[in-house]
Motif scaffolding. Structure first.
Motif, PDB file in Angstrom:
ATOM      1  N   ALA A 158       0.829  -1.213   0.000  1.00 19.06           N
ATOM      2  CA  ALA A 158       0.000   0.000   0.000  1.00 19.06           C
ATOM      3  C   ALA A 158       0.857   1.255   0.000  1.00 19.06           C
ATOM      4  O   ALA A 158       0.548   2.233  -0.694  1.00 19.06           O
ATOM      5  N   VAL A 159       1.940   1.233   0.765  1.00 18.57           N
ATOM      6  CA  VAL A 159       2.831   2.397   0.816  1.00 18.57           C
ATOM      7  C   VAL A 159       3.476   2.639  -0.544  1.00 18.57           C
ATOM      8  O   VAL A 159       3.625   3.791  -0.989  1.00 18.57           O
ATOM      9  N   ASP A 160       3.859   1.585  -1.231  1.00 15.85           N
ATOM     10  CA  ASP A 160       4.412   1.752  -2.578  1.00 15.85           C
ATOM     11  C   ASP A 160       3.379   2.368  -3.520  1.00 15.85           C
ATOM     12  O   ASP A 160       3.717   3.200  -4.377  1.00 15.85           O
ATOM     13  N   GLU A 161       2.119   1.965  -3.375  1.00 16.96           N
ATOM     14  CA  GLU A 161       1.043   2.564  -4.180  1.00 16.96           C
ATOM     15  C   GLU A 161       0.861   4.039  -3.845  1.00 16.96           C
ATOM     16  O   GLU A 161       0.654   4.875  -4.733  1.00 16.96           O
ATOM     17  N   LEU A 162       0.938   4.380  -2.565  1.00 11.75           N
ATOM     18  CA  LEU A 162       0.813   5.782  -2.160  1.00 11.75           C
ATOM     19  C   LEU A 162       1.919   6.623  -2.782  1.00 11.75           C
ATOM     20  O   LEU A 162       1.674   7.730  -3.280  1.00 11.75           O
ATOM     21  N   ALA A 190       5.969   7.464   3.700  1.00 11.14           N
ATOM     22  CA  ALA A 190       6.366   6.166   3.156  1.00 11.14           C
ATOM     23  C   ALA A 190       7.614   5.633   3.849  1.00 11.14           C
ATOM     24  O   ALA A 190       7.706   4.435   4.153  1.00 11.14           O
ATOM     25  N   ALA A 191       8.563   6.508   4.125  1.00 13.08           N
ATOM     26  CA  ALA A 191       9.791   6.067   4.783  1.00 13.08           C
ATOM     27  C   ALA A 191       9.505   5.555   6.194  1.00 13.08           C
ATOM     28  O   ALA A 191      10.046   4.526   6.617  1.00 13.08           O
ATOM     29  N   VAL A 192       8.651   6.262   6.917  1.00 15.19           N
ATOM     30  CA  VAL A 192       8.299   5.839   8.271  1.00 15.19           C
ATOM     31  C   VAL A 192       7.608   4.479   8.238  1.00 15.19           C
ATOM     32  O   VAL A 192       7.910   3.577   9.032  1.00 15.19           O
ATOM     33  N   LYS A 193       6.683   4.312   7.312  1.00 12.90           N
ATOM     34  CA  LYS A 193       5.922   3.064   7.252  1.00 12.90           C
ATOM     35  C   LYS A 193       6.746   1.904   6.696  1.00 12.90           C
ATOM     36  O   LYS A 193       6.558   0.748   7.093  1.00 12.90           O
ATOM     37  N   ARG A 194       7.680   2.183   5.804  1.00 18.70           N
ATOM     38  CA  ARG A 194       8.553   1.109   5.324  1.00 18.70           C
ATOM     39  C   ARG A 194       9.448   0.594   6.451  1.00 18.70           C
ATOM     40  O   ARG A 194       9.706  -0.602   6.558  1.00 18.70           O
TER      41      ARG A 194
END
Length: 453
Positions: free
Chosen positions: A401-405, A428-432
């Motif tokens: 999902a983060v990659d899609e965002l 995205a960095a935080v969630k990855r």
């Protein structure tokens, strides 16, 4: 007849009168970080003038998820006087939500500012987004070894939704939360046992988008306070039990121009009472759903709820698996339960309400701007027939999902720019990293499955 709660204050003078009227001695001066975690300082009311003129300083790196290092200047929290609420569960205490500034300028990492920006864009078009929330959570008890169990030991039915006995046994907790909601003037209209053992939901009236986001934050705080006083935990973790349905935060969304609902069309040829503009909003949600999920289902655990399917005890997840819409059908990502509003069902209990609503507003607005159309509504049980119908599944993990965002231009623009880049990349960095931390763990399942391979 119960007297209606006073209207919220509109300025500093009205706030001063309100805290005096309510006997408030201290204010929780509150904001949330990227993860939706409430952060606060306890300020004596005698400092109110200074608080409103100068705000309160916070070390942003300590709060976390706000784009600061230990060497950065203070975050300054400036109260929004209209958000003031007396805490019904604690004598002498009030809560006020804040906007964050750094060196006199709005801090773009603050989720409340991100939602404010989307509200302002709609206001420029003469439109207002209104939102109603349905927060779900589990009431659990925690053992000394850290394990959790459903708080009510008798709550063991295989299909416990709306169970009268379970609701009655939890009456003290449910009625405490209900009275608190009513005392705040939120118009609580139902409190129920949900589909999973130990799971509950409280419903209250809809409001302007920012106000509803504030209310979700306060509601979670109140539910946790009420549970803790009984030695229990109210958890908004989306999927605390593998064999039970997870918790959502379904959002009912409508768009208005003055007193006119822009989603309403009694002559809708599709028979759902929805306007062309409303369908365009829905189309935007469906098209941006893969990236939107990173905001509405923001944890590793979130995707265990989305993919639960028939593996739950009740044989249903009540969570969408595909980017679809339909009428009064709870297996869709977007449900149209009635004319004039839509229900967005891809939001879970852990969502940061400011970021989730901002993402919904931006995705829907993009659909409107392009005149997009979602096609005809689907019918039937999508949990059972979605894959067979050839529908594309939603992202299976937070990382997907983060990659899609990160690839979604409309959502990227909506989240805005921050010092040195864009908020989407920071998020995205935080969630990855969150996903990577999870992926580094070795679980009991892995030991059982692979030890003797």
């Amino acid at each position: 007849m119960t007297a209606l709660p006073p209207a919220p204050p509109r300025n500093a003078e009205e706030l001063a009168r309100a805290v005096a009227r309510d006997g408030v001695e201290f204010l929780l001066v509150m904001f949330v970080n990227l993860h939706g975690r409430p952060c606060a300082k306890l300020a004596p009311v005698r400092t109110l003038d200074q608080l409103l003129s100068e705000g309160l300083g916070f070390a942003g790196n300590c709060a976390g998820g706000l784009g600061q290092s230990s060497g950065d200047p203070d975050l300054v929290a400036i109260p929004d006087v209209t958000s003031y609420a007396k805490v019904p569960l604690q004598e002498g205490l009030g809560i006020i939500q804040c906007d964050l500034y750094v060196e006199g300028r709005p801090w773009p990492y603050a989720p409340r500012w991100i939602l404010r920006e989307q509200i302002a864009r709609l206001a420029d078009q003469g439109r207002e987004l209104k939102v109603g929330a349905e927060p779900e959570y589990f009431l659990v008890k925690r053992a000394e070894d850290g394990s959790i169990a459903v708080a009510d030991e008798l709550d063991t039915a295989p299909s416990p939704g709306y169970d009268a006995g379970a609701a009655t046994r939890s009456f003290d907790h449910l009625s405490t939360v209900s009275r608190a909601i009513d005392a705040l003037g939120w118009e609580n209209y139902s409190n129920d046992h949900e589909d999973a053992n130990g799971q509950f939901e409280h419903n209250f009236g809809y409001a302007e988008a920012l106000r509803t986001a504030d209310r979700v934050v306060v509601f979670r705080h109140l539910a946790r306070m009420a549970a803790q006083r009984s030695g229990l935990v109210a958890t908004f973790m989306p999927k605390p039990f593998g064999h039970l349905t997870g918790s959502g935060l379904h959002l009912h969304v409508s768009l208005w121009e003055g007193d006119t609902s822009l989603f309403t069309d009694p002559g809708d040829p599709r028979g759902l009472g929805t306007s062309k503009l409303g369908y365009s909003f829905i189309a935007g949600l469906l098209e941006h759903a893969p990236g939107l999920l990173a905001l509405t289902c923001p944890t590793v655990n979130s995707y265990k709820r989305l993919s639960a399917g028939a593996d739950t005890r009740s044989r249903s997840s009540w969570a969408p698996g595909y980017a679809t819409y339909g009428g009064n059908n709870r297996t869709h990502l977007v449900r149209i339960p009635d004319t004039g509003r839509i229900e967005v069902r891809c939001v879970d209990a852990a969502a940061n309400p400011y970021l989730a609503i901002a993402g919904i507003a931006a995705a829907g607005a993009d659909g409107i701007a392009r005149g997009a159309d979602p096609g005809d509504p689907l019918t039937g049980d999508l949990e059972a027939a979605g894959a067979a119908a050839g529908l594309r599944p939603l992202p299976p993990t937070l990382l997907h999902a983060v990659d899609e965002l990160a690839r979604d231009g409309a959502l990227r623009e909506a989240l805005g720019k921050v010092p040195g880049g864009e908020y989407a990349d920071y998020y995205a960095a935080v969630k990855r990293e969150e996903f990577a931390e999870f992926h580094r763990q070795v679980t009991a399942w892995e030991i059982e499955r692979y030890l003797l391979v």
